[in-house]
Design a protein around this motif. Structure first.
Motif, PDB file in Angstrom:
ATOM      1  N   GLY A 155       0.823  -1.205   0.000  1.00 57.13           N
ATOM      2  CA  GLY A 155       0.000   0.000   0.000  1.00 57.13           C
ATOM      3  C   GLY A 155       0.857   1.256   0.000  1.00 57.13           C
ATOM      4  O   GLY A 155       0.604   2.203  -0.752  1.00 57.13           O
ATOM      5  N   GLN A 156       1.892   1.258   0.833  1.00 58.92           N
ATOM      6  CA  GLN A 156       2.794   2.411   0.889  1.00 58.92           C
ATOM      7  C   GLN A 156       3.497   2.623  -0.446  1.00 58.92           C
ATOM      8  O   GLN A 156       3.588   3.752  -0.951  1.00 58.92           O
ATOM      9  N   ALA A 157       4.015   1.542  -1.009  1.00 59.11           N
ATOM     10  CA  ALA A 157       4.774   1.644  -2.256  1.00 59.11           C
ATOM     11  C   ALA A 157       3.886   2.089  -3.414  1.00 59.11           C
ATOM     12  O   ALA A 157       4.301   2.901  -4.250  1.00 59.11           O
ATOM     13  N   VAL A 158       2.652   1.575  -3.467  1.00 59.90           N
ATOM     14  CA  VAL A 158       1.754   1.927  -4.570  1.00 59.90           C
ATOM     15  C   VAL A 158       1.262   3.367  -4.441  1.00 59.90           C
ATOM     16  O   VAL A 158       1.173   4.092  -5.444  1.00 59.90           O
ATOM     17  N   ARG A 159       0.947   3.804  -3.222  1.00 57.80           N
ATOM     18  CA  ARG A 159       0.526   5.205  -3.064  1.00 57.80           C
ATOM     19  C   ARG A 159       1.647   6.160  -3.458  1.00 57.80           C
ATOM     20  O   ARG A 159       1.405   7.177  -4.110  1.00 57.80           O
ATOM     21  N   ALA A 160       2.872   5.814  -3.094  1.00 56.82           N
ATOM     22  CA  ALA A 160       4.023   6.639  -3.505  1.00 56.82           C
ATOM     23  C   ALA A 160       4.187   6.602  -5.023  1.00 56.82           C
ATOM     24  O   ALA A 160       4.514   7.619  -5.653  1.00 56.82           O
TER      25      ALA A 160
END
Length: 200
Positions: free
Chosen positions: A184-189
């Protein structure tokens, strides 16, 4: 983001695809699967880092389709096991081995390890490759501990033994997991970087 309408996701993992669809909701981008573009080949993950493997997969699918393609590579890194299984998370005990068995083996390997030394983290790298040659890379990390048993029916992979607070990731709802997970963190970034890329 109007200039990018479609992105190919270089994965056949149904759990990951489900998460990516949810994470890209509202961006106006249509997520294409490998089956949508007719890709049936095998991509060897020969990298020694999550980022290298994500790049290998994204480049192969972009070259095949002529479309922007992105991939993630992620895994579980357990401190008491010197970071294993790491980049070999999906291949640990063999790719076709059910995760219930893999999870049981991890717990067995940590038998006798004190709770304060059962720290672990999920890591994720996302790489997007564009036909014209540009690339975007983002990362995410979710910290937790390895439990003493498997709990929960949601999620996939090592989620039933990876605990954040009092719950395993497999006990979180999809939205709760996506809010804190490494992916989730990587995709939002990645979505934020993608918006900037298009503007440039």
């Amino acid at each position: 983001m109007a200039l990018i309408h479609e992105l190919v996701f270089a994965s056949t993992n149904k759990g990951k695809i489900k998460e990516m669809v949810a994470l890209l909701k509202g961006t106006g981008i249509k997520l294409l699967s490998l089956s949508d573009i007719g890709f049936t080949g095998t991509i060897e993950e020969t990298g020694t880092t999550f980022e290298e493997n994500a790049r290998i997969k994204a480049r192969a699918v972009c070259a095949f389709s002529g479309l922007p393609a992105f991939s993630d590579d992620s895994g579980l890194c357990i401190d008491a096991l010197d970071g294993a299984p790491g980049v070999y998370s999906s291949r640990f005990l063999g790719e076709d081995t059910p995760y219930e068995i893999k999870n049981r083996m991890v717990i067995e390997k940590l038998a006798g390890v004190a709770s304060e030394k059962r720290t672990a983290r999920y890591e994720c790298a996302v790489c997007c490759v564009f036909p014209q040659g540009g690339e975007l890379v983002t990362h995410g990390v979710c910290k937790g501990v390895i439990g003493y048993g498997q709990r929960g029916n949601n999620g996939f992979g090592y989620d039933p033994i990876f605990y954040v607070g009092e719950k395993s990731l497999a006990e979180f709802t999809d939205d709760e997991k996506n809010a804190i997970s490494h992916r989730g963190q990587a995709v939002r970034a990645f979505v934020k970087r993608l918006q900037e890329y298009v503007k440039e």
